[in-house]
Design a protein around this motif. Structure first.
Motif, mmCIF file in Angstrom:
data_model
loop_
_atom_site.group_PDB
_atom_site.id
_atom_site.type_symbol
_atom_site.label_atom_id
_atom_site.label_comp_id
_atom_site.label_asym_id
_atom_site.label_seq_id
_atom_site.Cartn_x
_atom_site.Cartn_y
_atom_site.Cartn_z
ATOM 1 N N GLN A 114 21.604 -19.812 17.975
ATOM 2 C CA GLN A 114 22.530 -19.591 16.861
ATOM 3 C C GLN A 114 22.147 -18.274 16.212
ATOM 4 O OE1 GLN A 114 23.117 -23.084 14.126
ATOM 5 N NE2 GLN A 114 21.558 -23.946 15.450
ATOM 6 N N GLY A 115 23.128 -17.546 15.726
ATOM 7 C CA GLY A 115 22.778 -16.299 15.058
ATOM 8 C C GLY A 115 23.973 -15.606 14.465
ATOM 9 N N GLY A 116 23.677 -14.684 13.583
ATOM 10 C CA GLY A 116 24.726 -13.894 12.963
ATOM 11 C C GLY A 116 24.100 -12.792 12.126
ATOM 12 N N THR A 117 24.922 -11.821 11.796
ATOM 13 C CA THR A 117 24.442 -10.716 10.975
ATOM 14 C C THR A 117 24.452 -11.129 9.509
ATOM 15 O OG1 THR A 117 25.466 -9.271 12.575
ATOM 16 C CG2 THR A 117 24.800 -8.261 10.515
ATOM 17 N N LEU B 22 19.503 -0.960 7.042
ATOM 18 C CA LEU B 22 18.943 -1.578 8.251
ATOM 19 C C LEU B 22 20.043 -1.736 9.296
ATOM 20 C CD1 LEU B 22 16.656 -4.379 6.765
ATOM 21 C CD2 LEU B 22 16.044 -2.052 7.439
ATOM 22 N N SER B 23 19.634 -1.731 10.558
ATOM 23 C CA SER B 23 20.619 -1.901 11.633
ATOM 24 C C SER B 23 21.103 -3.356 11.658
ATOM 25 C CB SER B 23 19.984 -1.557 12.976
ATOM 26 O OG SER B 23 18.997 -2.522 13.276
ATOM 27 N N ASP B 24 22.217 -3.556 12.377
ATOM 28 C CA ASP B 24 22.731 -4.920 12.541
ATOM 29 C C ASP B 24 21.651 -5.820 13.130
ATOM 30 O OD1 ASP B 24 25.113 -4.120 11.585
ATOM 31 O OD2 ASP B 24 26.244 -4.392 13.460
ATOM 32 N N GLN B 25 20.928 -5.268 14.100
ATOM 33 C CA GLN B 25 19.905 -6.076 14.760
ATOM 34 C C GLN B 25 18.789 -6.471 13.786
ATOM 35 O OE1 GLN B 25 17.202 -4.456 17.738
ATOM 36 N NE2 GLN B 25 17.860 -6.064 19.152
ATOM 37 N N PRO C 235 15.848 -12.450 8.792
ATOM 38 C CA PRO C 235 16.726 -11.275 8.663
ATOM 39 C C PRO C 235 16.183 -10.249 7.673
ATOM 40 C CG PRO C 235 17.942 -13.326 8.320
ATOM 41 C CD PRO C 235 16.493 -13.684 8.348
ATOM 42 N N GLY C 236 16.166 -8.998 8.116
ATOM 43 C CA GLY C 236 15.718 -7.916 7.239
ATOM 44 C C GLY C 236 14.228 -7.671 7.302
#
Ligand code: FES
Ligand SMILES: [Fe+2]
Length: 374
Positions: free
Chosen positions: A237-240, A254-257, A276-277
């Motif tokens: 599962q994942g998302g920006t 920061l990049s999307d990744q 994230p981040g």
């Protein structure tokens, strides 16, 4: 002897399937069968190689009722054994972790001593015991594999290696980090959840509940980008995420990744989570203890074993907001599973496999059934 095989229907077609029956979440005989058919032959993540960096360092672990130990030997090789003395079954190492120094693994009861290959080296008075062959006695080995530096154990010495089963997921996860093999433990907490381990897994594996139950999470994650994918014995599962949100602040630029949230689930009871981040990540293990008790371990790792501000914000958000929200959901489900008015529910699976869809829970239940029907 195990109970007879399950005698209810379970559809492999997610769109048509109903969840596992309620009794599988609380009945002792079902749990005992899960112990033998799932846990005694599955891979359990017990930590990271950096948690036992020096020769003689060890950690102990209990898989339901099976005491285990992992030790780094003098040749720097990591070994795992059943943590039980062959004399009269006293536990050998009773601390969670430690260092043996130059000592053998010595049983506290009558001082039988084993080397780091598991061989019995000393047993007081054994010369005077007729027919006692010290050389015939050694600790039973536990199968070990390290993946991205994380140590997995399997009690089934014949078990198929884990690496090939999840390699595509590992490659995908690894692409987000520079060097997970050299990550270090920043913090670890374990707490009780009054719920069955599958109930914890069900909750982890869908985001259908995210809008009603995790207000800050759906503000943190751009749900239009959220994906839920299943394959083999793992799911993803994942998302920006958005820099401005009500969960915690993520630096601009920061990049999307770098801003991506990921939960990489590995059968049966763990997930790797990307913060994230931040360059920190976490291992989430929901350890079955009893039919209605799960030990939830949440261990956070970072490149140097410390958390920067953003890593700390994520850790706080997980431990103070998201975690408690989920624990409450799981414990309230556990109570409901005893109701005379409930047996099974319909999986809410849509054709697009959208982020609302519960197909990863169905995937999880299918894996349970594959093992229980063997
Ligand atoms: S039980 Fe270990 S030495 Fe006796
Ligand atoms: Fe949740």
């Amino acid at each position: 002897m195990s109970d007879p095989q399950p005698n209810f229907e379970f559809s492999e077609v997610a769109e048509r399937a109903w969840t596992l029956p309620a009794f599988t979440y609380w009945k002792r005989s079902w749990f005992d069968r899960e112990r033998s058919e799932i846990f005694l032959s599955s891979w359990r993540c017990v930590g990271h190689v950096s948690e036992i960096p020096e020769p003689g360092d060890y950690l102990t672990h209990t898989l339901i009722d099976q005491p285990l130990l992992v030790v780094r030997d003098r040749q720097n090789e990591i070994k795992a054994f059943h943590n039980v003395c062959k004399h009269r079954a006293h536990l050998l190492l009773t601390e969670e972790r430690g260092n043996l120094g130059k000592s053998l693994i010595t049983c506290p009861y009558h001082a039988w001593a084993y080397d780091l290959n598991g061989a019995l080296r000393a047993a007081p008075n054994c010369e005077l015991v007729r027919g006692f062959a010290k050389n015939d006695i050694s600790l039973d080995t536990v199968k070990i594999e390290t993946i991205m530096g994380f140590i997995f154990l399997n009690l089934d010495i014949e078990a198929a290696p884990l690496g090939p089963q999840i390699s595509a997921g590992v490659d995908r996860f690894r692409a987000h980090f520079s060097d997970l093999e050299n990550y270090r433990l920043a913090s670890s907490t374990t707490f009780d959840i009054k719920g069955n381990w599958k109930n914890v897994g069900d909750n982890l594996l869908e985001c259908y509940h995210c809008h009603p139950a995790h207000k800050a999470f759906v503000d943190l994650v751009d749900m239009d980008t959220y994906i839920v994918e299943t394959t083999g014995t793992w799911s993803w599962q994942g998302g920006t995420t958005r820099p401005q949100n009500s969960a915690y602040r993520i630096p601009d630029g920061l990049s999307d990744q770098q801003r991506e949230f990921i939960t990489f689930y590995v059968w049966p009871d763990m997930a790797f989570v990307r913060f994230p981040g931040s360059d920190a990540m976490a291992v989430f293990v929901f350890e079955a203890v009893a039919p209605e008790l799960t030990h939830q371990r949440f261990a956070i790792y970072s490149p140097d074993g410390t958390l920067d501000d953003i890593g700390q914000s994520v850790a706080n958000y997980f431990s103070e907001v998201l975690g408690p929200e989920d624990v409450s959901l799981v414990e309230n489900v556990q109570k409901g599973l005893h109701s005379l008015s409930y047996d099974r529910g319909r999986f809410m699976v849509d054709a697009d496999r959208s982020y609302f869809s519960e197909h990863a829970v169905h995937h999880f239940h299918s894996l349970v059934m594959q093992h229980m029907r063997r």
